[in-house]
Write an enzyme that holds these catalytic residues in place. Sequence first.
Site, PDB file in Angstrom:
ATOM      1  N   ASN A 162       3.385   3.040 -10.559  1.00  0.00           N
ATOM      2  CA  ASN A 162       2.172   3.190 -11.478  1.00  0.00           C
ATOM      3  C   ASN A 162       1.029   3.446 -10.803  1.00  0.00           C
ATOM      4  OD1 ASN A 162       0.333   1.957 -13.994  1.00  0.00           O
ATOM      5  ND2 ASN A 162      -0.302   1.004 -12.328  1.00  0.00           N
ATOM      6  N   ASP A 173       1.024  -1.183   0.027  1.00  0.00           N
ATOM      7  CA  ASP A 173      -0.085   0.181   0.086  1.00  0.00           C
ATOM      8  C   ASP A 173       0.970   1.068   0.164  1.00  0.00           C
ATOM      9  OD1 ASP A 173      -1.823   2.039   0.529  1.00  0.00           O
ATOM     10  OD2 ASP A 173      -2.801   1.127   2.182  1.00  0.00           O
ATOM     11  N   TYR A 189      -5.778  16.404 -10.089  1.00  0.00           N
ATOM     12  CA  TYR A 189      -4.895  15.168 -10.852  1.00  0.00           C
ATOM     13  C   TYR A 189      -3.717  15.623 -11.705  1.00  0.00           C
ATOM     14  CZ  TYR A 189      -4.041  11.023 -13.802  1.00  0.00           C
ATOM     15  OH  TYR A 189      -3.590  10.016 -14.458  1.00  0.00           O
ATOM     16  N   THR A 233      -9.708   2.380 -19.423  1.00  0.00           N
ATOM     17  CA  THR A 233      -9.643   1.538 -18.132  1.00  0.00           C
ATOM     18  C   THR A 233     -10.559   1.934 -17.378  1.00  0.00           C
ATOM     19  OG1 THR A 233      -8.235   3.382 -17.336  1.00  0.00           O
ATOM     20  CG2 THR A 233      -7.244   1.695 -18.425  1.00  0.00           C
ATOM     21  N   LYS A 266       0.314  15.086 -11.769  1.00  0.00           N
ATOM     22  CA  LYS A 266       1.304  14.730 -12.661  1.00  0.00           C
ATOM     23  C   LYS A 266       2.307  15.714 -13.014  1.00  0.00           C
ATOM     24  CE  LYS A 266      -0.730  10.570 -12.801  1.00  0.00           C
ATOM     25  NZ  LYS A 266      -0.172   9.578 -12.308  1.00  0.00           N
TER      26      LYS A 266
END
Length: 249
Positions: A92, A65, A172, A207, A176
Site C-alpha cells: 500500500n 521502511d 506518479y 486523504t 502505477k
Amino acid sequence: MSTSSNGSKVALVTGATRGIGFETVRQLAQAGVHTLLAGRDRGRAVDAALKLQGEGLPVEAIVLDVTDTASIAAAVQEVDRKFGRLDILVNNAGIIVEDKTLPKPSQQSVAAWRETFETNVFAVVETTQAFLPLLHKAPAARIVNVSSLLGSLTLHTQPGSPIYDFKSIPAYNASKSAINSYSVHLAYELRDTPIKVNAVHPGYVKTDMNAGEGEIDVPTGAKTSVQMALIDADGPTGGYVYLGETLPW
C-alpha cells in the site's frame, strides 16, 4: 514459533499508519485476519495499532521502511519468527512528490521521478521478493499491489476519459503503470501456485495525500484491497480492478 491468536490468516499492510493503509488494516482485522500494521516510524505504528486494538481488533505494529533493505530484512525475520508464514501482503505504501503547480509533464524534475519510483516501484518489488518465501509457506497467499486508475494507459490516451486531462503528475502515473505491469509478470510467474497477485485502484479517495480532495471516503477506498486480499481459489489473478470491476490497462 507462535501463531496468530486464533489460527487465522496473517496479513501485512505497508504504509499503514494513516489513510487507506490504516483502514485496510482495520477492515482485514474486522474480517478476522491477524494484521500487521507496518510503518517506518515505530512510534506512529504502535500508536496506530493501539487504536485498533482498542476496538478489539487483532492488530499489531511492525516497523518497515520499504525503501530500506535492512528494514525489509528485519521485518521478514520478525514475521518468520512469530508466524512462519505470511498469508496476505498488501503493498500500500506510496508517495506523490511532484509539484502539481507545474502544468507540463516535461517540467517535473528527474529527482522527483527517481524519488517516486524508489518508493512506488522499486520498494514494492524488493518488499515482495523478500516476503515471497513466507508467502509460499502459506496455504494460498494473496498479494495486493495498490495501483491507481492513473496507471491506465488506455484511459490516458482516450479523449473524454476521466483521466485524459490529468497529466500533471507523470512520475506518479507512470509508477502505477509500472506496478500494473509488475503485477501481471508476477502473477504469470506464480500461475501454477495457489498465490494470487492483483493490482487495485482504491478510487479517488479523500486523504492527506491529495489534500483532502476526492470523491469517496477512506473506508470505501480500502474496500478493493480487502476484497482482493480475501478472494478464494476461484478469484482472479493478474487483474486490475476496482470494487469488482475490471479496469482497462
